[in-house]
Scaffold this motif. Structure first.
Motif, PDB file in Angstrom:
ATOM      1  N   ALA A  58      -7.399 -28.361  44.066  1.00  0.00           N
ATOM      2  CA  ALA A  58      -7.769 -27.482  45.182  1.00  0.00           C
ATOM      3  C   ALA A  58      -6.542 -26.723  45.678  1.00  0.00           C
ATOM      4  N   PRO A  59      -6.732 -25.527  46.233  1.00  0.00           N
ATOM      5  CA  PRO A  59      -5.597 -24.752  46.753  1.00  0.00           C
ATOM      6  C   PRO A  59      -4.855 -25.528  47.842  1.00  0.00           C
ATOM      7  N   PRO A  60      -3.525 -25.383  47.904  1.00  0.00           N
ATOM      8  CA  PRO A  60      -2.680 -24.690  46.940  1.00  0.00           C
ATOM      9  C   PRO A  60      -2.572 -25.482  45.629  1.00  0.00           C
ATOM     10  N   THR A  61      -3.089 -24.875  44.564  1.00  0.00           N
ATOM     11  CA  THR A  61      -3.302 -25.564  43.294  1.00  0.00           C
ATOM     12  C   THR A  61      -2.017 -26.141  42.712  1.00  0.00           C
ATOM     13  N   ARG A  62      -0.894 -25.492  42.945  1.00  0.00           N
ATOM     14  CA  ARG A  62       0.357 -25.946  42.324  1.00  0.00           C
ATOM     15  C   ARG A  62       0.756 -27.352  42.747  1.00  0.00           C
ATOM     16  N   TYR A  63       0.149 -27.862  43.829  1.00  0.00           N
ATOM     17  CA  TYR A  63       0.492 -29.211  44.282  1.00  0.00           C
ATOM     18  C   TYR A  63      -0.424 -30.286  43.694  1.00  0.00           C
ATOM     19  N   TYR A  64      -1.156 -29.946  42.664  1.00  0.00           N
ATOM     20  CA  TYR A  64      -2.036 -30.948  42.051  1.00  0.00           C
ATOM     21  C   TYR A  64      -1.262 -32.139  41.510  1.00  0.00           C
ATOM     22  N   LYS A  65       0.024 -31.918  41.157  1.00  0.00           N
ATOM     23  CA  LYS A  65       0.818 -33.014  40.580  1.00  0.00           C
ATOM     24  C   LYS A  65       0.898 -34.203  41.520  1.00  0.00           C
ATOM     25  N   THR A  66       0.847 -33.953  42.833  1.00  0.00           N
ATOM     26  CA  THR A  66       0.939 -35.045  43.798  1.00  0.00           C
ATOM     27  C   THR A  66      -0.217 -36.024  43.619  1.00  0.00           C
ATOM     28  N   GLY A  67      -1.427 -35.501  43.477  1.00  0.00           N
ATOM     29  CA  GLY A  67      -2.577 -36.371  43.261  1.00  0.00           C
ATOM     30  C   GLY A  67      -2.525 -37.080  41.923  1.00  0.00           C
ATOM     31  N   VAL A  68      -2.023 -36.393  40.906  1.00  0.00           N
ATOM     32  CA  VAL A  68      -1.905 -37.000  39.572  1.00  0.00           C
ATOM     33  C   VAL A  68      -0.991 -38.223  39.631  1.00  0.00           C
ATOM     34  N   VAL A  69       0.157 -38.081  40.279  1.00  0.00           N
ATOM     35  CA  VAL A  69       1.103 -39.194  40.354  1.00  0.00           C
ATOM     36  C   VAL A  69       0.571 -40.307  41.261  1.00  0.00           C
ATOM     37  N   LEU A  70      -0.097 -39.934  42.350  1.00  0.00           N
ATOM     38  CA  LEU A  70      -0.726 -40.948  43.200  1.00  0.00           C
ATOM     39  C   LEU A  70      -1.637 -41.849  42.379  1.00  0.00           C
ATOM     40  N   LEU A  71      -2.495 -41.248  41.561  1.00  0.00           N
ATOM     41  CA  LEU A  71      -3.466 -42.033  40.798  1.00  0.00           C
ATOM     42  C   LEU A  71      -2.779 -42.897  39.747  1.00  0.00           C
ATOM     43  N   ALA A  72      -1.676 -42.409  39.174  1.00  0.00           N
ATOM     44  CA  ALA A  72      -0.933 -43.240  38.215  1.00  0.00           C
ATOM     45  C   ALA A  72      -0.355 -44.466  38.908  1.00  0.00           C
ATOM     46  N   TRP A  73       0.123 -44.283  40.136  1.00  0.00           N
ATOM     47  CA  TRP A  73       0.648 -45.428  40.899  1.00  0.00           C
ATOM     48  C   TRP A  73      -0.471 -46.396  41.266  1.00  0.00           C
ATOM     49  N   LEU A  74      -1.574 -45.878  41.771  1.00  0.00           N
ATOM     50  CA  LEU A  74      -2.687 -46.752  42.152  1.00  0.00           C
ATOM     51  C   LEU A  74      -3.235 -47.517  40.951  1.00  0.00           C
ATOM     52  N   ALA A  75      -3.196 -46.891  39.782  1.00  0.00           N
ATOM     53  CA  ALA A  75      -3.709 -47.536  38.569  1.00  0.00           C
ATOM     54  C   ALA A  75      -2.750 -48.570  37.996  1.00  0.00           C
ATOM     55  N   GLY A  76      -1.537 -48.640  38.529  1.00  0.00           N
ATOM     56  CA  GLY A  76      -0.571 -49.620  38.040  1.00  0.00           C
ATOM     57  C   GLY A  76       0.284 -49.136  36.894  1.00  0.00           C
ATOM     58  N   TYR A  77       0.266 -47.830  36.625  1.00  0.00           N
ATOM     59  CA  TYR A  77       1.057 -47.293  35.516  1.00  0.00           C
ATOM     60  C   TYR A  77       2.503 -47.029  35.901  1.00  0.00           C
ATOM     61  N   GLN A  78       2.820 -47.103  37.189  1.00  0.00           N
ATOM     62  CA  GLN A  78       4.185 -47.008  37.670  1.00  0.00           C
ATOM     63  C   GLN A  78       4.268 -47.772  38.975  1.00  0.00           C
ATOM     64  N   GLU A  79       5.486 -48.083  39.396  1.00  0.00           N
ATOM     65  CA  GLU A  79       5.672 -49.022  40.495  1.00  0.00           C
ATOM     66  C   GLU A  79       5.896 -48.371  41.850  1.00  0.00           C
ATOM     67  N   HIS A  80       5.774 -47.070  41.944  1.00  0.00           N
ATOM     68  CA  HIS A  80       6.027 -46.394  43.215  1.00  0.00           C
ATOM     69  C   HIS A  80       5.329 -45.038  43.202  1.00  0.00           C
ATOM     70  N   PHE A  81       5.311 -44.405  44.378  1.00  0.00           N
ATOM     71  CA  PHE A  81       4.690 -43.099  44.534  1.00  0.00           C
ATOM     72  C   PHE A  81       5.733 -42.009  44.787  1.00  0.00           C
ATOM     73  N   ALA A  82       7.001 -42.300  44.542  1.00  0.00           N
ATOM     74  CA  ALA A  82       8.039 -41.281  44.694  1.00  0.00           C
ATOM     75  C   ALA A  82       7.929 -40.275  43.557  1.00  0.00           C
ATOM     76  N   MET A  83       8.245 -39.002  43.849  1.00  0.00           N
ATOM     77  CA  MET A  83       8.195 -37.957  42.848  1.00  0.00           C
ATOM     78  C   MET A  83       9.514 -37.204  42.809  1.00  0.00           C
ATOM     79  N   VAL A  84       9.798 -36.596  41.680  1.00  0.00           N
ATOM     80  CA  VAL A  84      10.968 -35.738  41.559  1.00  0.00           C
ATOM     81  C   VAL A  84      10.878 -34.641  42.622  1.00  0.00           C
ATOM     82  N   GLY A  85      11.967 -34.439  43.346  1.00  0.00           N
ATOM     83  CA  GLY A  85      11.986 -33.406  44.369  1.00  0.00           C
ATOM     84  C   GLY A  85      11.215 -33.759  45.630  1.00  0.00           C
ATOM     85  N   GLY A  86      10.792 -35.012  45.774  1.00  0.00           N
ATOM     86  CA  GLY A  86      10.058 -35.417  46.975  1.00  0.00           C
ATOM     87  C   GLY A  86       8.666 -34.828  47.078  1.00  0.00           C
ATOM     88  N   LEU A  87       8.065 -34.472  45.947  1.00  0.00           N
ATOM     89  CA  LEU A  87       6.783 -33.778  45.981  1.00  0.00           C
ATOM     90  C   LEU A  87       5.625 -34.676  46.404  1.00  0.00           C
TER      91      LEU A  87
END
Length: 385
Positions: A313-342
């Motif tokens: 959803a707009p602003p579309t360029r921030y979709y990466k935030t939701g992608v990384v959130l779901l990877a963390w919730l799924a247990g594929y990584q140990e934190h929700f921090a992103m490069v550049g604080g995104l």
């Protein structure tokens, strides 16, 4: 299990967690289409400050790619989903390409890697020669690592080009010297506002003509085009007009099920950011297509569209935030921090809905872990769940 989630209007709702766990799946590549997942990177939250460059957790980042390959999906590396131009600088991207290409060779995984011009300083004022040289450096790196390349849209070219002729000249030179066929990527301004007017025209009809002319003049050097305009009818028109043998990789995270299914004559392959979070469902949908079950394919992939449209959803360029959130919730990584604080780019209610939709799809291998981590995130914002 239930959890209290915040809504955008300031109210709260109770979500009852889905008890279904996503079952493990290991399979070979989809045969009837090419499926690439544009994969995210896992940040290293304990590394030095941003001034020292993008800090990547290489072990977790590469482990996620192995999960995609085990599902039979290809990896589109160092693309927009990996925060190119939004935190991941060229030195880190170059290292990511080198490492991922080596891992792909080790397991026989399919990979393509993004080549752009993001080593150039931000802004306009670059000469066409400098832009071409930057592209050549990244293209050569991807090919030397043994990967196919995706020629990404260039902010520097968009800022510098005086008209379609500059695009024709730059892309024509790159295609003439590429060692193998490449994918041409048209990334729309909804993904990156700095790419408005790409191909020399604000008018999309005129821009499409330039894009297709580049392909038509070098068909043997173009494996395919990736169209990321969120416009299904325009993609279908482009697909219909491509030279024989040139693929159309959909980058439309709103309409991908119908575009991949096709119209009975033509169909799109896929190179999608949403295939990162929905990879298990995408793999199962591809298997359904292979066994001649289009209804099963649509049933699986159609179920994911609400989640995808929410993430993008707009602003579309921030979709990466939701992608990384779901990877963390799924247990594929140990934190929700992103490069550049995104991780701070989307508001909490948006993240809560992403969790709710993903849970409804059964995307979490461990629903209890996902709920527990969602509670931790809510607590950071002072929300009692």
């Amino acid at each position: 299990m239930s959890i209290r989630l915040p809504s955008a209007d300031g109210t709260f709702r109770t979500h009852r967690s889905n008890p279904l766990r996503s079952s493990p799946l290991a399979c070979g590549p989809v045969r009837s289409r090419r499926f690439y997942a544009a994969a995210h990177v896992v940040a290293d939250p304990l590394a030095a400050s941003a001034e020292s460059g993008a800090a990547v957790d290489w072990d977790s980042t590469l482990a996620f790619r192995h999960r995609l390959w085990a599902l039979g999906l290809g990896v589109a590396e160092a693309m927009d989903t990996a925060q190119r131009g939004m935190g991941l600088d060229w030195p880190a991207a170059a290292e990511l390409i080198r490492r991922s290409a080596a891992e792909a060779r080790a397991v026989g995984g399919r990979i393509v890697c993004g080549a752009g011009t993001d080593q150039l300083p931000a802004g306009g004022g670059h000469t066409r020669t400098a832009i071409t040289a930057a592209y050549e450096e990244q293209l050569a790196h991807a090919e030397e690592c043994g990967s196919g390349a995706v020629l990404m849209a260039s902010r520097a070219l968009a800022a510098t080009a005086r008209g379609p002729e500059d695009y024709m000249e730059v892309y024509g030179g790159l295609l003439r010297q590429s060692a193998r066929p490449v994918v041409l990527h048209w990334l729309g301004p909804m993904f990156d506002p700095e790419l408005a007017g790409y191909w020399g025209h604000e008018d999309l009809d005129r821009a499409t003509e330039v894009f297709l002319k580049v392909v038509a003049e070098h068909p043997a050097k173009v494996d395919g085009v990736k169209v990321s305009l969120l416009d299904a009818e325009r993609e279908k028109d482009i697909r219909r007009r491509l030279p024989s043998g040139v693929r159309c990789y959909t980058g439309d995270d709103y309409h991908y099920p119908e575009l991949i299914a096709g119209d009975g004559e033509l169909a799109s392959d896929a190179l999608l950011g949403v295939f990162d979070p929905i990879a298990p469902i995408a793999a199962r949908a591809g298997l359904a297509l292979d066994r001649g079950d289009p209804a099963g394919f649509r049933g699986l992939l159609d179920s994911t569209v609400s989640l995808s449209r929410h993430l993008f959803a707009p602003p579309t360029r921030y979709y990466k935030t939701g992608v990384v959130l779901l990877a963390w919730l799924a247990g594929y990584q140990e934190h929700f921090a992103m490069v550049g604080g995104l991780q701070s780019a989307r508001p909490l209610p948006h993240l809560a809905t992403a969790y709710e939709l993903a849970d409804g799809l059964g995307l979490f291998p461990d629903p209890e872990l996902a709920e527990r981590r969602m509670r931790q995130l809510l607590a950071v914002y002072g929300v009692a769940s």
